[in-house]
Design an enzyme around this catalytic site. Structure first.
Site, PDB file in Angstrom:
ATOM      1  N   HIS A 172       0.836  -1.201   0.000  1.00 38.18           N
ATOM      2  CA  HIS A 172       0.000   0.000   0.000  1.00 38.18           C
ATOM      3  C   HIS A 172       0.876   1.259   0.000  1.00 38.18           C
ATOM      4  O   HIS A 172       0.486   2.292  -0.528  1.00 38.18           O
ATOM      5  CB  HIS A 172      -0.912   0.030   1.236  1.00 38.18           C
ATOM      6  CG  HIS A 172      -1.997  -1.006   1.214  1.00 38.18           C
ATOM      7  ND1 HIS A 172      -1.790  -2.295   1.634  1.00 38.18           N
ATOM      8  CD2 HIS A 172      -3.288  -0.929   0.812  1.00 38.18           C
ATOM      9  CE1 HIS A 172      -2.929  -2.971   1.497  1.00 38.18           C
ATOM     10  NE2 HIS A 172      -3.843  -2.168   1.000  1.00 38.18           N
TER      11      HIS A 172
ATOM     12  N   ASP B  40      -4.810  -5.849  -7.910  1.00 37.74           N
ATOM     13  CA  ASP B  40      -5.030  -5.265  -6.602  1.00 37.74           C
ATOM     14  C   ASP B  40      -5.306  -3.777  -6.850  1.00 37.74           C
ATOM     15  O   ASP B  40      -5.183  -3.281  -7.974  1.00 37.74           O
ATOM     16  CB  ASP B  40      -3.798  -5.483  -5.709  1.00 37.74           C
ATOM     17  CG  ASP B  40      -4.140  -5.454  -4.218  1.00 37.74           C
ATOM     18  OD1 ASP B  40      -5.238  -4.967  -3.864  1.00 37.74           O
ATOM     19  OD2 ASP B  40      -3.315  -5.915  -3.407  1.00 37.74           O
TER      20      ASP B  40
END
Length: 608
Positions: A255, A328
């Site tokens: 992330h 993702d």
């Protein structure tokens, strides 16, 4: 703004188009390649694709977030957030403008307040899409892994997370979890779950996977992944194995950074690839890529999400997978460091991906795909390939026949007493006892009636349960103790620690919930100071079981692998002796002073 394809050109009505595919789904078995095995006619799906404008085709490839509890009338704060981030006011406007093929629900986007509302939101999204010319149903997805990643909360059924299931070691439990969780999601109009996590967690310092993985043994992980896939898909919800090619050995969170995994090709084959192969064999409907680099698989410096050697060469050609590949989130740093947000969706499609998840700027991404086709970098036929896979999946899931859900289905399915009891029973098989000095456990409420429950209170993943110390104290009180909760947090101050020591003076034993304890953690000081009072101290790791290596002063140590109520109540039953501990470590725990030495091996677990 390119807005063609949303006008009122004369086209077959939605009813005619959907009638062309109606009845086919009924013939569909739930096996891999069922579309073709059952004589499913791809030509009809190609017919749908042939009627779509280029703009519609590009839109179908995106799965997008949108704020609000309603497709047409969200709260003003959500309208403002949508305008700021996406340039539309509502989910209905998002669909009208971009014709997105998928929407992802998040708790923070206020999509998941309660079951009836979620079902109404899903129906509103479907209506908005089907009301468009040549409108197709939307594939609605969410991250409902259970444990520490869940978007749909109570009163829906919440199950133990993957590492807890790994500790239970039961394929039947994994399959039951998938079947029930899948049935509840389907009743809410959510037809795709970004679960199970197929990563093999071999790095205790992994900041992003950890207890989201079933464990560190690739064969055990593979068995549980396959079982959960079968469970979800028996309820006609698409399971999604993630994060290909394997995110289990990283010390960087993708992330926020770009992890590099240095496994050799041989190690990757024997470790990371094993659960994904099992998922493909089990007929997995979707695979999610990881924003990581594995130089042994592709040394170009590109993340796997954008790597043709990884997505097409390995996943499609070597593993023989022909289902939907979803990225993702494209908002994560791991995929944004090397290329701009305009290049990422184009490169992902060139790599062999089908669905583009949650780009930070949808308008930029959508136009980039259109420009790539118009400029010849991508062909329209390449888009059609992905559209066919996506439409096959929508057909298999029954979306082309029955896109809507009912209030009666929600009442009949979501959070039923039977489902909740099953979740409790599964949780009872997962709690792991690692230390039990002088057979302290089980505690008797007759000899040690007064308990202090202190420790960390991490926020509920769904915002609907917890806080952990209160849940534990209440559960122990229901089991005959008088338990007091004292939240001391993940970094207790000296004053907080002193208060806990004072309150412990009136207790017969202390339970401490620990959360990711490291050598410098004040949680260590808390446990040590409590132990120094002479009162028995029971530590319960509510996330990583690796905490045990840092807490040698605890008289007893248990791992619940998550802090959701279902796992905490099960741990309370173990502490009180209502249930004997049956969980076995699915990961090894290394010594704190010498990480080369294993303190507790895979499979370790005490009982009574």
């Amino acid at each position: 703004m390119h807005d063609s394809g949303t006008g009122s050109t004369a086209q077959p009505s939605r009813r005619t188009v959907l009638a062309a595919t109606a009845g086919l789904t009924a013939a569909l078995a739930l096996t891999p390649g069922a579309a073709r095995a059952a004589g499913y006619d791809d030509e009809r799906l190609r017919g749908l694709i042939s009627r779509m404008s280029l703009e519609e085709k590009a839109g179908q490839l995106f799965v997008m977030r949108v704020y609000g509890h309603s497709a047409t009338a969200p709260d003003q704060a959500d309208i403002d957030a949508n305008l700021k981030e996406i340039g539309v006011r509502t989910a209905a406007e998002l669909i009208a403008r971009y014709r997105v093929g998928g929407i992802i629900y998040f708790t923070w986007a206020h999509n998941t307040r309660d079951p009836r509302q979620i079902a109404e939101l899903s129906n509103g999204i479907q209506k908005a899409s089907l009301d468009q010319p040549r409108g197709l149903p939307v594939l609605i997805a969410t991250d409902q892994e259970h444990g520490i990643v869940a978007r749909v909360g109570r009163p829906a059924t919440l199950f133990p997370g993957a590492m807890a299931i790994g500790a239970g070691g039961s394929r039947a439990d994994a399959q039951t979890l998938g079947r029930i969780a899948g049935a509840e999601l389907r009743a809410l109009g959510i037809r795709q779950d970004y679960s199970p996590d197929a990563d093999v967690n071999v790095n205790p310092a992994n900041p992003v996977i950890g207890v989201r993985s079933f464990g560190a043994d690739p064969e055990a992980v593979a068995d549980l992944v396959a079982a959960e896939v079968r469970g979800y898909q028996s309820s006609r919800v698409a399971a999604t194995a993630k994060h290909f090619p394997g995110h289990g050995d990283t010390a960087v969170d993708s992330h926020y950074g770009f992890p590099v995994i240095t496994h050799s090709r041989e190690l990757w084959e024997g470790l990371d690839a094993v659960p994904f192969r099992a998922a493909v064999r089990a007929g997995i409907d979707a695979v999610m890529t990881a924003h990581i680099m594995v130089p042994a698989l592709d040394d170009s410096g590109d993340p796997a999400t954008l790597s043709r050697p990884v997505v097409t060469g390995i996943l499609r050609e070597e593993l023989g997978y022909d289902g939907v590949v979803v990225t993702d989130s494209l908002g994560m740093e791991g995929v944004r460091q090397k290329y701009g947000d305009d290049r990422v969706p184009v490169l992902a499609l060139k790599a062999g991906v089908d669905q583009l998840l949650n780009p930070p700027n949808l308008d930029l991404a959508w136009n980039a795909v259109l420009d790539a086709v118009r400029g010849g970098e991508l062909t329209e036929a390449r888009l059609d390939e992905s559209l066919l896979r996506i439409l096959r999946l929508k057909a298999k899931l029954g979306l082309l026949d029955q896109p809507y859900v009912t209030a009666a289905g929600v009442e009949r399915t979501v959070g039923t007493p039977e489902h909740l009891r099953t979740a409790d029973r599964i949780a009872d098989r997962t709690t792991t006892l690692l230390v039990n000095k002088e057979r302290l456990l089980p505690l008797s409420h007759r000899t040690r009636p007064r308990l202090l429950v202190a420790g960390a209170d991490p926020a509920s993943p769904t915002g609907t349960d917890g806080p952990p110390t209160t849940v534990l104290a209440n559960a122990l009180t229901e089991l005959g103790f008088t338990a007091t909760a004292l939240s001391t947090g993940t970094a207790p101050s000296p004053a907080t620690i002193a208060k806990a020591v004072t309150v412990a003076g009136d207790a017969d034993a202390v339970v401490v919930a620990t959360y990711n304890v490291n050598a410098a953690s004040p949680q260590r000081t808390l446990v040590n100071r409590l132990a120094a009072t002479g009162k028995p101290v029971i530590a319960l790791a509510v996330r990583n079981p690796y905490d045990v290596a840092q807490l040698p002063d605890a008289d007893a140590f248990l791992a619940s692998y998550s802090w959701t109520d279902v796992e905490l109540r099960a741990a309370a039953r173990v502490i009180a002796g209502r249930v004997r501990p049956r969980g076995k470590l699915p990961v090894p725990v290394q010594r704190a002073d010498d990480p080369a030495q294993v303190l507790y091996p895979i499979g370790y677990g005490l009982s009574y």
